[in-house]
Design an enzyme around this catalytic site. Sequence first.
Site, PDB file in Angstrom:
ATOM      1  N   LYS A  11       0.795  -1.568  -0.304  1.00 49.04           N
ATOM      2  CA  LYS A  11      -0.315   0.349   0.057  1.00 49.04           C
ATOM      3  C   LYS A  11       0.557   0.949   0.061  1.00 49.04           C
ATOM      4  O   LYS A  11       2.142   1.364   0.497  1.00 49.04           O
ATOM      5  CB  LYS A  11      -0.656   0.029   1.473  1.00 49.04           C
ATOM      6  CG  LYS A  11      -1.644  -1.150   1.520  1.00 49.04           C
ATOM      7  CD  LYS A  11      -2.656  -1.078   2.599  1.00 49.04           C
ATOM      8  CE  LYS A  11      -3.946  -2.079   2.105  1.00 49.04           C
ATOM      9  NZ  LYS A  11      -4.947  -2.256   3.331  1.00 49.04           N
ATOM     10  N   TYR A  51     -12.704  -1.586  -3.764  1.00 48.68           N
ATOM     11  CA  TYR A  51     -13.001  -1.813  -1.966  1.00 48.68           C
ATOM     12  C   TYR A  51     -14.554  -1.845  -2.103  1.00 48.68           C
ATOM     13  O   TYR A  51     -15.560  -1.370  -1.132  1.00 48.68           O
ATOM     14  CB  TYR A  51     -12.366  -0.642  -1.607  1.00 48.68           C
ATOM     15  CG  TYR A  51     -11.258  -1.098  -0.927  1.00 48.68           C
ATOM     16  CD1 TYR A  51     -10.484  -2.445   0.232  1.00 48.68           C
ATOM     17  CD2 TYR A  51      -9.839  -0.106  -1.331  1.00 48.68           C
ATOM     18  CE1 TYR A  51      -9.411  -2.778   0.447  1.00 48.68           C
ATOM     19  CE2 TYR A  51      -8.789  -0.695  -0.919  1.00 48.68           C
ATOM     20  CZ  TYR A  51      -9.186  -2.002   0.610  1.00 48.68           C
ATOM     21  OH  TYR A  51      -6.762  -2.265   0.921  1.00 48.68           O
ATOM     22  N   ASN A 114      -2.355  -0.007   7.083  1.00 52.16           N
ATOM     23  CA  ASN A 114      -1.486  -0.680   7.138  1.00 52.16           C
ATOM     24  C   ASN A 114      -0.491  -1.464   6.476  1.00 52.16           C
ATOM     25  O   ASN A 114      -0.422  -3.150   7.038  1.00 52.16           O
ATOM     26  CB  ASN A 114      -2.749  -1.548   8.043  1.00 52.16           C
ATOM     27  CG  ASN A 114      -3.492  -2.523   7.133  1.00 52.16           C
ATOM     28  OD1 ASN A 114      -3.758  -2.488   5.331  1.00 52.16           O
ATOM     29  ND2 ASN A 114      -4.992  -2.793   7.152  1.00 52.16           N
ATOM     30  N   HIS A 117      -2.078  -5.456   1.498  1.00 56.27           N
ATOM     31  CA  HIS A 117      -3.392  -5.679   1.694  1.00 56.27           C
ATOM     32  C   HIS A 117      -3.247  -7.348   0.916  1.00 56.27           C
ATOM     33  O   HIS A 117      -1.914  -7.475   0.188  1.00 56.27           O
ATOM     34  CB  HIS A 117      -4.450  -5.060   0.173  1.00 56.27           C
ATOM     35  CG  HIS A 117      -5.169  -6.346  -0.229  1.00 56.27           C
ATOM     36  ND1 HIS A 117      -6.569  -5.980   0.318  1.00 56.27           N
ATOM     37  CD2 HIS A 117      -5.858  -7.080  -1.148  1.00 56.27           C
ATOM     38  CE1 HIS A 117      -7.536  -6.998  -0.009  1.00 56.27           C
ATOM     39  NE2 HIS A 117      -6.924  -7.749  -1.157  1.00 56.27           N
ATOM     40  N   GLU A 128     -10.129 -10.717  -7.597  1.00 56.28           N
ATOM     41  CA  GLU A 128      -8.673  -9.462  -7.375  1.00 56.28           C
ATOM     42  C   GLU A 128      -7.555  -9.855  -8.534  1.00 56.28           C
ATOM     43  O   GLU A 128      -6.980  -8.296  -8.386  1.00 56.28           O
ATOM     44  CB  GLU A 128      -8.741  -9.451  -6.016  1.00 56.28           C
ATOM     45  CG  GLU A 128      -9.723  -8.704  -4.826  1.00 56.28           C
ATOM     46  CD  GLU A 128      -8.591  -8.607  -3.482  1.00 56.28           C
ATOM     47  OE1 GLU A 128      -9.300  -8.697  -2.308  1.00 56.28           O
ATOM     48  OE2 GLU A 128      -7.838  -9.296  -3.347  1.00 56.28           O
TER      49      GLU A 128
HETATM   50  N1  UDP Z   1      -9.736  -0.277   7.584  1.00 59.22           N
HETATM   51  C1  UDP Z   1      -9.921   0.795   7.799  1.00 59.22           C
HETATM   52  N2  UDP Z   1     -10.910   0.948   9.451  1.00 59.22           N
HETATM   53  C2  UDP Z   1     -10.981  -0.091  10.070  1.00 59.22           C
HETATM   54  C3  UDP Z   1     -11.469  -1.188   8.962  1.00 59.22           C
HETATM   55  C4  UDP Z   1     -10.451  -1.152   8.011  1.00 59.22           C
HETATM   56  O1  UDP Z   1      -9.303   2.326   6.662  1.00 59.22           O
HETATM   57  O2  UDP Z   1     -11.723   0.963  10.888  1.00 59.22           O
HETATM   58  C5  UDP Z   1      -9.110  -0.506   5.925  1.00 59.22           C
HETATM   59  C6  UDP Z   1      -7.403  -0.529   6.011  1.00 59.22           C
HETATM   60  O3  UDP Z   1      -6.584  -0.332   5.415  1.00 59.22           O
HETATM   61  C7  UDP Z   1      -7.725  -2.124   5.750  1.00 59.22           C
HETATM   62  C8  UDP Z   1      -8.697  -2.519   4.319  1.00 59.22           C
HETATM   63  O4  UDP Z   1     -10.127  -1.258   4.555  1.00 59.22           O
HETATM   64  O5  UDP Z   1      -6.825  -3.011   5.367  1.00 59.22           O
HETATM   65  C9  UDP Z   1      -9.271  -2.816   4.813  1.00 59.22           C
HETATM   66  O6  UDP Z   1     -10.679  -4.133   5.598  1.00 59.22           O
HETATM   67  P1  UDP Z   1     -10.332  -5.602   5.626  1.00 59.22           P
HETATM   68  O7  UDP Z   1     -11.507  -5.680   7.174  1.00 59.22           O
HETATM   69  O8  UDP Z   1     -11.104  -5.844   4.518  1.00 59.22           O
HETATM   70  O9  UDP Z   1      -9.498  -5.770   6.254  1.00 59.22           O
HETATM   71  P2  UDP Z   1      -7.710  -6.657   5.662  1.00 59.22           P
HETATM   72  O10 UDP Z   1      -8.884  -7.179   4.588  1.00 59.22           O
HETATM   73  O11 UDP Z   1      -7.207  -5.497   5.244  1.00 59.22           O
HETATM   74  O12 UDP Z   1      -6.782  -6.529   7.020  1.00 59.22           O
HETATM   75 MG    MG Z   2      -9.786  -7.314   3.235  1.00 59.01          MG
END
Ligand code: UDP
Ligand code: MG
Length: 140
Positions: A11, A51, A114, A117, A128
Site C-alpha cells: 500500500k 473496495y 497497514n 492487502h 482481485e
Molecule cells: N480499514 C480502515 N479502518 C477500519 C478497518 C479497515 O481504514 O476500521 C482499512 C484497512 O486499510 C484495511 C482495509 O480497510 O486493510 C480493508 O479492511 P478489511 O476489514 O478487509 O481488512 P483486511 O482484509 O485488509 O485485513
Molecule cells: Mg479484506
Amino acid sequence: MAIEQTFSIIKPDAVERNLIGDILKMISDSGLKVKALKMIQMDRAKAEGFYAVHKERPFFGELVDYMLSGPVVVSCLEGENAIEHYRKLMGATNPADAEAGTIRAAFGVNIQNNSCHGSDGPETAKNEVAYFFNDNELVG
Ligand code: UDP
Ligand code: MG
C-alpha cells in the site's frame, strides 16, 4: 494442500517509506512465489471498485483517498495454501494487534495505513487478480 494464487498490494504508506524490497523479501522468504508484479497509480474508479465491498463502511471515503495517495505495488502470489498463508504473514488488520514477525507488525502505521492487502478467500483472490492483471501478465 492445494497450490493457490492470491492477490497482494503493497500500500502507499509502505511504498512511500521505501519498503517495497523489505516486504517482497518477507514474501519470498515465507515461500510464496511471485507470479506477477507491477507498480501502478490507481485512479478513483479503480480504488472504489476494488473496495466496493466496503462502500457502506464509515471508513470507505478515507480508505479510497489513502489508496490514491501514491503508487502501490500489486502482485499475484502463488504457493501451497497461498491465501491463508499470506493472510498469516500480513497479520491482523490493525498493526497494534498483529503478531510479531508479520508485515503489519513490522511496518504498519495504523488500522488504515497497514502497509499491505491480501485476498480473504478463493473467490476474492480470483476476482482481485483478474481486476489488476491480464492473463499474459501472469508470467512467473
Ligand atoms: N480499514 C480502515 N479502518 C477500519 C478497518 C479497515 O481504514 O476500521 C482499512 C484497512 O486499510 C484495511 C482495509 O480497510 O486493510 C480493508 O479492511 P478489511 O476489514 O478487509 O481488512 P483486511 O482484509 O485488509 O485485513
Ligand atoms: Mg479484506
